[in-house]
Design a protein around this motif. Structure first.
Motif, PDB file in Angstrom:
ATOM      1  N   VAL A   1       0.869  -1.195   0.000  1.00  0.00           N
ATOM      2  CA  VAL A   1       0.000   0.000   0.000  1.00  0.00           C
ATOM      3  C   VAL A   1       0.897   1.234   0.000  1.00  0.00           C
ATOM      4  O   VAL A   1       0.691   2.178  -0.758  1.00  0.00           O
ATOM      5  CB  VAL A   1      -0.953   0.024   1.225  1.00  0.00           C
ATOM      6  N   ALA A   2       1.931   1.196   0.841  1.00  0.00           N
ATOM      7  CA  ALA A   2       2.824   2.361   0.967  1.00  0.00           C
ATOM      8  C   ALA A   2       3.497   2.710  -0.361  1.00  0.00           C
ATOM      9  O   ALA A   2       3.724   3.882  -0.651  1.00  0.00           O
ATOM     10  CB  ALA A   2       3.890   2.089   2.039  1.00  0.00           C
ATOM     11  N   GLU A   3       3.788   1.710  -1.172  1.00  0.00           N
ATOM     12  CA  GLU A   3       4.468   2.060  -2.436  1.00  0.00           C
ATOM     13  C   GLU A   3       3.514   2.128  -3.626  1.00  0.00           C
ATOM     14  O   GLU A   3       3.949   2.275  -4.777  1.00  0.00           O
ATOM     15  CB  GLU A   3       5.663   1.161  -2.713  1.00  0.00           C
ATOM     16  N   GLY A   4       2.210   2.036  -3.339  1.00  0.00           N
ATOM     17  CA  GLY A   4       1.227   2.322  -4.382  1.00  0.00           C
ATOM     18  C   GLY A   4       0.817   1.145  -5.244  1.00  0.00           C
ATOM     19  O   GLY A   4       0.048   1.309  -6.192  1.00  0.00           O
ATOM     20  N   ALA A   5       1.290  -0.061  -4.943  1.00  0.00           N
ATOM     21  CA  ALA A   5       0.866  -1.233  -5.724  1.00  0.00           C
ATOM     22  C   ALA A   5      -0.570  -1.596  -5.357  1.00  0.00           C
ATOM     23  O   ALA A   5      -1.391  -1.906  -6.225  1.00  0.00           O
ATOM     24  CB  ALA A   5       1.793  -2.408  -5.461  1.00  0.00           C
ATOM     25  N   PHE A   6      -0.868  -1.561  -4.070  1.00  0.00           N
ATOM     26  CA  PHE A   6      -2.233  -1.742  -3.594  1.00  0.00           C
ATOM     27  C   PHE A   6      -2.788  -0.380  -3.196  1.00  0.00           C
ATOM     28  O   PHE A   6      -2.053   0.478  -2.691  1.00  0.00           O
ATOM     29  CB  PHE A   6      -2.279  -2.656  -2.362  1.00  0.00           C
ATOM     30  N   ASP A   7      -4.116  -0.238  -3.401  1.00  0.00           N
ATOM     31  CA  ASP A   7      -4.799   0.992  -2.988  1.00  0.00           C
ATOM     32  C   ASP A   7      -5.259   0.889  -1.536  1.00  0.00           C
ATOM     33  O   ASP A   7      -5.382   1.899  -0.856  1.00  0.00           O
ATOM     34  CB  ASP A   7      -6.005   1.231  -3.896  1.00  0.00           C
TER      35      ASP A   7
END
Ligand code: IPD
Ligand code: CA
Ligand code: CA
Length: 255
Positions: free
Chosen positions: A190-196
């Motif tokens: 989530v932190a690196e934007g792969a998961f929302d």
């Protein structure tokens, strides 16, 4: 200090990598789904030995050996191997998670994604990193376009907090829902934007201590399912890029 935390997480990761794919002995914890292997214990012992040598007055809360309370305001919250089921089955998705709390607040967080050799880290107020690269959450604001992740506790057969219904509800609205098997990695992705977004019930302090700081330092949001602040007795965790947080809360409240 963050460098030292990263260093010991990498060393624990090396122990885990060495054991991966080998015939490792294990025991059951609460039931036949909940395993602990000799490598969980070996990795934890390495981290604890390091703390005892370098920071002998610091308190420790570690998954396999429990709590050791000292006078110090610092507590190391340790999951030596997050994703034991994956590890034991030869699936290369697992991590080492170390959070350091000062007066109850996490000030350092390190999650080592062992097989990808990526070390996620954050220091309060200084941003979040994947190795040396600064990371941020993504800016998607549409739940229908989201890739989400969740996890299930070992007592999932009892359907705690309506976990089945919540899973189905998100399957119906999101672009995709994944279950990777390492909560600490879920937070970092989530932190690196792969998961929302990521939600799960019944996580323990060692699953979340580092990951929550990493998401927040990457610009994301972490609350419980009612959008309330997380505290030491929280059992529901919702982490997101912030933009879809309210939409996720609505689904979590309905189901
Ligand atoms: C587990 C993992 C999994 C989550 C479980 C945790 P463990 O930790 O983080 O993703 O769904 O709730 O207990 O047992 O592998 O350290
Ligand atoms: Ca864990
Ligand atoms: Ca563990």
């Amino acid at each position: 200090m963050i460098q030292q935390v990263k260093q010991i997480a990498l060393e624990a990761g090396e122990i885990i990598r060495d054991g991966f794919g080998k015939n490792i002995s294990f025991e059951y914890k609460t039931n036949e789904s909940n395993l602990v292997t000799e490598i969980d214990k070996k990795a934890e012992a390495a981290i604890i030995n390091f703390i005892k040598k370098e920071f002998p007055d610091h308190s420790i809360l570690a998954e396999e050996s429990g709590a050791e309370q000292k006078e110090s305001e610092f507590t190391w919250v340790i999951d030596p191997l997050d994703g034991t089921t994956n590890f034991a089955h030869g699936l290369p998705i697992f991590s080492v998670s170390i959070g350091i709390e000062r007066g109850g607040e996490t000030i350092y967080g390190v999650v080592y994604d062992v097989m990808r050799d990526v070390c996620y880290s954050a220091e309060k107020g200084k941003g979040a990193f994947a190795n040396d690269r600064k990371i941020t959450v993504n800016d998607n604001d549409n739940l229908n376009h989201s890739l989400l992740v969740t996890g299930f506790p070992y007592n999932i057969s009892e359907n705690p907090s309506g976990a089945f219904e919540k899973f189905v509800s998100f399957l119906k609205v999101a672009r995709g829902v994944r279950r990777l098997g390492s909560a600490a990695i879920d937070f970092c992705y989530v932190a690196e934007g792969a998961f929302d977004g990521f939600w799960e019930v019944s996580l323990n302090p060692w699953d979340v201590s580092a990951g929550i700081l990493i998401v927040r330092e990457a610009g994301g949001m972490v609350t419980d399912f009612s959008m309330k602040e997380i505290n030491s007795s929280s059992i529901q965790f919702l982490a997101s890029n912030g933009k879809i947080h309210k939409s996720m809360v609505e689904i979590l409240q309905q189901s």
